[in-house]
Motif scaffolding. Structure first.
Motif, PDB file in Angstrom:
ATOM      1  N   MET A   1     -11.778   8.716  19.629  1.00  0.00           N
ATOM      2  CA  MET A   1     -13.038   9.952  19.398  1.00  0.00           C
ATOM      3  C   MET A   1     -14.335   9.299  19.881  1.00  0.00           C
ATOM      4  N   ILE A   2     -13.778   8.961  19.840  1.00  0.00           N
ATOM      5  CA  ILE A   2     -15.345   7.961  20.790  1.00  0.00           C
ATOM      6  C   ILE A   2     -15.475   8.028  22.016  1.00  0.00           C
ATOM      7  N   SER A   3     -14.481   7.560  22.657  1.00  0.00           N
ATOM      8  CA  SER A   3     -13.737   8.074  23.875  1.00  0.00           C
ATOM      9  C   SER A   3     -14.382   9.237  24.165  1.00  0.00           C
ATOM     10  N   GLU A   4     -14.213   9.886  23.501  1.00  0.00           N
ATOM     11  CA  GLU A   4     -13.860  11.568  24.416  1.00  0.00           C
ATOM     12  C   GLU A   4     -15.302  12.059  23.916  1.00  0.00           C
ATOM     13  N   ASN A   5     -15.936  11.257  22.494  1.00  0.00           N
ATOM     14  CA  ASN A   5     -17.394  12.072  22.565  1.00  0.00           C
ATOM     15  C   ASN A   5     -18.294  10.898  22.974  1.00  0.00           C
ATOM     16  N   PRO A   6     -18.830  10.900  24.096  1.00  0.00           N
ATOM     17  CA  PRO A   6     -19.475   9.213  24.037  1.00  0.00           C
ATOM     18  C   PRO A   6     -20.905   9.700  23.582  1.00  0.00           C
ATOM     19  N   ASP A   7     -21.324  10.929  24.195  1.00  0.00           N
ATOM     20  CA  ASP A   7     -22.913  11.109  22.575  1.00  0.00           C
ATOM     21  C   ASP A   7     -22.792  10.892  21.133  1.00  0.00           C
ATOM     22  N   MET A   8     -21.593  10.905  20.978  1.00  0.00           N
ATOM     23  CA  MET A   8     -21.556  11.156  19.319  1.00  0.00           C
ATOM     24  C   MET A   8     -22.673   9.767  18.577  1.00  0.00           C
ATOM     25  N   ASP A   9     -23.256  10.253  17.470  1.00  0.00           N
ATOM     26  CA  ASP A   9     -23.967   8.978  16.304  1.00  0.00           C
ATOM     27  C   ASP A   9     -23.257   8.046  15.838  1.00  0.00           C
ATOM     28  N   PRO A  10     -23.315   6.973  16.390  1.00  0.00           N
ATOM     29  CA  PRO A  10     -22.295   6.388  15.351  1.00  0.00           C
ATOM     30  C   PRO A  10     -22.587   6.511  14.188  1.00  0.00           C
ATOM     31  N   GLU A  11     -23.392   6.938  13.423  1.00  0.00           N
ATOM     32  CA  GLU A  11     -23.485   6.753  11.962  1.00  0.00           C
ATOM     33  C   GLU A  11     -22.266   7.507  11.425  1.00  0.00           C
ATOM     34  N   GLU A  12     -21.840   8.878  12.449  1.00  0.00           N
ATOM     35  CA  GLU A  12     -21.581   9.463  12.484  1.00  0.00           C
ATOM     36  C   GLU A  12     -19.459   9.452  12.546  1.00  0.00           C
ATOM     37  N   ILE A  13     -19.192   8.354  12.759  1.00  0.00           N
ATOM     38  CA  ILE A  13     -18.275   7.352  12.764  1.00  0.00           C
ATOM     39  C   ILE A  13     -18.182   6.670  12.116  1.00  0.00           C
ATOM     40  N   SER A  14     -18.984   5.802  11.944  1.00  0.00           N
ATOM     41  CA  SER A  14     -19.221   3.641  11.142  1.00  0.00           C
ATOM     42  C   SER A  14     -18.479   4.342   9.724  1.00  0.00           C
ATOM     43  N   ASN A  15     -17.915   3.293   9.749  1.00  0.00           N
ATOM     44  CA  ASN A  15     -17.056   3.145   8.217  1.00  0.00           C
ATOM     45  C   ASN A  15     -16.555   4.777   7.314  1.00  0.00           C
ATOM     46  N   ARG A  16     -16.395   5.053   8.277  1.00  0.00           N
ATOM     47  CA  ARG A  16     -15.700   6.438   8.265  1.00  0.00           C
ATOM     48  C   ARG A  16     -14.358   6.128   7.860  1.00  0.00           C
ATOM     49  N   ILE A  17     -13.780   6.074   9.065  1.00  0.00           N
ATOM     50  CA  ILE A  17     -12.155   5.688   8.716  1.00  0.00           C
ATOM     51  C   ILE A  17     -11.275   5.099   7.821  1.00  0.00           C
ATOM     52  N   THR A  18     -10.844   5.143   7.173  1.00  0.00           N
ATOM     53  CA  THR A  18     -10.525   4.436   6.284  1.00  0.00           C
ATOM     54  C   THR A  18      -9.201   5.335   5.415  1.00  0.00           C
ATOM     55  N   TYR A  19      -8.243   4.114   5.102  1.00  0.00           N
ATOM     56  CA  TYR A  19      -7.440   3.573   4.249  1.00  0.00           C
ATOM     57  C   TYR A  19      -6.874   2.810   3.606  1.00  0.00           C
ATOM     58  N   GLU A  20      -7.083   3.009   1.426  1.00  0.00           N
ATOM     59  CA  GLU A  20      -6.890   1.749   0.825  1.00  0.00           C
ATOM     60  C   GLU A  20      -5.491   2.214  -0.034  1.00  0.00           C
ATOM     61  N   LYS A  21      -5.259   1.359  -0.372  1.00  0.00           N
ATOM     62  CA  LYS A  21      -4.310   0.930  -1.244  1.00  0.00           C
ATOM     63  C   LYS A  21      -3.647   0.116  -2.226  1.00  0.00           C
ATOM     64  N   ASP A  22      -3.390   0.407  -2.980  1.00  0.00           N
ATOM     65  CA  ASP A  22      -3.628  -0.219  -5.235  1.00  0.00           C
ATOM     66  C   ASP A  22      -2.738   0.238  -5.611  1.00  0.00           C
ATOM     67  N   ILE A  23      -2.514  -0.655  -6.104  1.00  0.00           N
ATOM     68  CA  ILE A  23      -1.209  -1.190  -7.584  1.00  0.00           C
ATOM     69  C   ILE A  23      -1.762  -0.901  -8.911  1.00  0.00           C
ATOM     70  N   ILE A  24      -1.370  -0.129  -9.110  1.00  0.00           N
ATOM     71  CA  ILE A  24      -2.090   0.631 -10.567  1.00  0.00           C
ATOM     72  C   ILE A  24      -0.535   0.162 -11.402  1.00  0.00           C
ATOM     73  N   MET A  25      -0.945  -0.459 -12.632  1.00  0.00           N
ATOM     74  CA  MET A  25       0.450  -1.005 -13.508  1.00  0.00           C
ATOM     75  C   MET A  25       0.461  -0.132 -14.816  1.00  0.00           C
ATOM     76  N   LYS A  26       1.772   0.601 -14.814  1.00  0.00           N
ATOM     77  CA  LYS A  26       2.120   1.383 -15.741  1.00  0.00           C
ATOM     78  C   LYS A  26       2.541   0.767 -16.648  1.00  0.00           C
ATOM     79  N   ARG A  27       4.251   0.054 -16.441  1.00  0.00           N
ATOM     80  CA  ARG A  27       4.195  -0.477 -17.408  1.00  0.00           C
ATOM     81  C   ARG A  27       4.808  -1.602 -16.794  1.00  0.00           C
ATOM     82  N   CYS A  28       5.645  -2.696 -18.047  1.00  0.00           N
ATOM     83  CA  CYS A  28       5.681  -4.280 -17.319  1.00  0.00           C
ATOM     84  C   CYS A  28       6.499  -4.907 -18.596  1.00  0.00           C
TER      85      CYS A  28
END
Length: 583
Positions: free
Chosen positions: A150-177
């Motif tokens: 995305m940055i390579s194809e859009n060299p004039d992109m404002d860094p704020e538009e991409i910085s810290n936007r791309i994220t992937y988070e996975k959590d475990i929520i225990m329901k019964r044990c």
């Protein structure tokens, strides 16, 4: 063949040492080693002929067939305990002006003792962790490449538009044990830089004895009525007009209870423009919970939908192997905000939650608030605090005890692995603050650069950490239970080292007076010395002067440290070659 439940005596040997988590002093360290205790626990064994002895009334209780006989080896009455292992990822460009990707994946691993007690579950969860870690790595790597493109194809992109936007988070929520079932949600959030992120949950359900993943056909005696029950539950829970994207009969018809993952219709993707969907579900402490992600039944703005088929409400629908076998104390992770639970046992859902308290214009956090609503009657309590930061995680744990008492343990993250633990009594729907204390994360170094945090899954087995500065800074933990006053209580004398700032053995510079002791702390040899050049590791402490170290051959040497941090009148830094203290 029938099985019967009989009481047997088991010694409680837990992960953090040789004590049982029953009743004693805490959270202050104990000053005397507790006597060994035993407790009666239920174990299921096969019926065998007994000669010259009449069975007791307890032995007369019969429990179904030979296929139900599980856990013949001793110890299964202790629920499995887990480490949570998080893999944090942070990727930036060369000058660190743009955060290209950030996120984390979470997997579970049984503690050493639980792995021995539940070997089949341990094997299954190792495979599950490897698979989920691989999925996280693959997705994270692809999202990182997408950000670079995305940055390579859009060299004039404002860094704020991409910085810290791309994220992937996975959590475990225990329901019964419990000793029969381990069931949790794998919650995920993903944002690829579009209009908004997306989120959802995958349900994971294990039979603790066989290690098999449980399907709906395992859990339920009949799935033919499932669609009708879910429709009724959803319509009761979500009553807003035009809430769902279509008629529920139409939407739910796309779900197949025999599937474990979604598949294209007719086996050819796109042929009919649709899929046969697998349900996402988890066995909770109250029933079988179903989760529908955004867009599954309703527009994104409506969020996700969750409904529960209660054990008591549809008891005949459940395979009795997976019903809670008997009343046991439970821990329910309520996370942050509010969740629905039946708090008073009347069969209807009540609300319980914990969140930060704010000033009038919501510009500043002023404390922590716990709230319970039963039959429309709301009760809450606020603890004032100027140290809370909403940027850090907040996790609430609902503790239901065998005697009917109920508490919220709310853990607010702080800087440098410290945590504030806030305790609220919510018994009977009347919320009262009990107390709060500062603890540390119960992290244990499992292997080099791999750390596991003990999960709270049972109110009698809560590992709580504390920080110590002896010859180095180390985090140590011991097991607690919810005491009579609601506070963490323990009968374990020692805190055992979990993580240590000393990344290599400590080395004696001068002779250090000590005694040699065994694992339970009994003296083996008095008036000993650690010789100059001898190496050792921090092992455990009672927090009040006893400081045990382990020599390279496994011998435990006991050092007595006074209130000034001296051993036999000599400062510690004069006795060892190098000390390792964290800031």
């Amino acid at each position: 063949m029938k099985r019967k439940a009989i009481a047997v005596l088991l010694s409680c040997g837990m992960v953090l040492g040789a004590g049982c988590a029953n009743k004693a002093q805490a959270p202050a360290p104990a000053t005397e080693a507790p006597a060994a205790t035993e407790e009666a626990v239920e174990e299921v064994v096969e019926e065998a002929p007994v000669e010259e002895e009449e069975p007791s009334e307890a032995e007369e209780e019969e429990i179904d067939t030979e296929e139900d006989v599980k856990g013949v080896s001793a110890g299964y009455a202790i629920p499995p305990e887990f480490y949570s292992i998080k893999d944090n990822r942070y990727e930036a460009n060369e000058d660190y002006s743009i955060v290209l990707f950030h996120g984390y994946g979470e997997t579970l691993q049984l503690t050493e003792d639980s792995a021995d007690i539940y070997p089949e579950l341990n094997k299954a969860m190792q495979l599950e962790a490897e698979e989920k870690q691989g999925e996280f790595d693959s997705t994270a790597n692809q999202m990182l490449e997408d950000a670079k493109e995305m940055i390579s194809e859009n060299p004039d992109m404002d860094p704020e538009e991409i910085s810290n936007r791309i994220t992937y988070e996975k959590d475990i929520i225990m329901k019964r044990c419990d000793e029969y079932v381990t069931s949790y949600y794998e919650s995920w959030y993903q944002d690829g830089g579009g209009a908004h992120g997306n989120y959802g949950c995958y349900g994971v359900n294990f039979d603790n004895y066989t290690g098999q993943k449980l399907t709906l056909e395992d859990i339920l005696t009949d799935t033919s009525s499932l669609q009708d029950i879910l429709k009724e539950k959803l319509e009761e829970a979500y009553t807003e007009p035009n809430y769902f994207m279509d008629d529920l009969d139409v939407l739910l018809a796309d779900y197949d209870p025999t599937l474990t993952e979604s598949a294209p219709l007719d086996g050819i993707e796109g042929e009919d423009g649709g899929y046969a969907y697998a349900y996402e579900y988890a066995l909770s402490n109250e029933g079988l919970e179903f989760y529908f992600a955004p867009y599954a039944l309703a527009p994104y703005a409506m969020g996700a939908q969750q409904v529960t088929i209660g054990y008591d409400e549809y008891r005949d629908l459940f395979n009795e192997d997976y019903l809670p076998y008997m009343y046991v104390p439970i821990v329910t992770n309520i996370q942050r905000y509010s969740v629905s639970l039946d708090l008073n046992g009347d069969g209807t859902k009540d609300a319980i939650g914990v969140d930060y308290a704010y000033n009038d214009d919501y510009s500043e956090v002023t404390g922590l608030k716990a709230t319970v609503t039963i039959d429309g009657n709301e009760s809450s309590a606020v603890v004032d605090s100027e140290w809370l930061d909403p940027e850090f995680d907040l996790n609430g744990y609902f503790m239901q005890l065998e005697d009917g008492r109920q508490y919220i343990y709310a853990v607010a993250e702080m800087m440098n692995d410290y945590q504030d633990l806030y305790i609220f009594d919510v018994t009977g729907g009347d919320v009262k603050s009990v107390s709060n204390l500062t603890i540390t994360k119960p992290f244990k170094e499992l292997e080099q650069d791999v750390y596991g945090e003990y999960l709270w899954v049972h109110p009698d087995h809560l590992v709580i950490g504390n920080r110590f500065d002896m010859m180095s800074t180390f985090n140590a933990g011991r097991e607690y239970f919810v005491g009579e006053d609601g506070m963490p209580d323990t009968n374990q004398e020692y805190y055992y080292v979990l993580t240590d700032a000393a990344y290599e053995p400590l080395t004696a510079k001068e002779p250090i007076p000590c005694i040699f002791v065994d694992e339970v702390g009994e003296a083996i040899q008095e008036d000993c010395l650690l010789s100059p050049g001898e190496t050792f590791w921090n092992y455990r402490t009672n927090g009040e002067g006893i400081y045990d170290v382990k020599l390279e051959d496994g011998t435990i040497a006991r050092l007595m440290v006074d209130q000034e941090g001296k051993i036999d009148g000599t400062a510690i830094d004069e006795l060892v070659e190098q000390t390792y203290y964290a800031g």
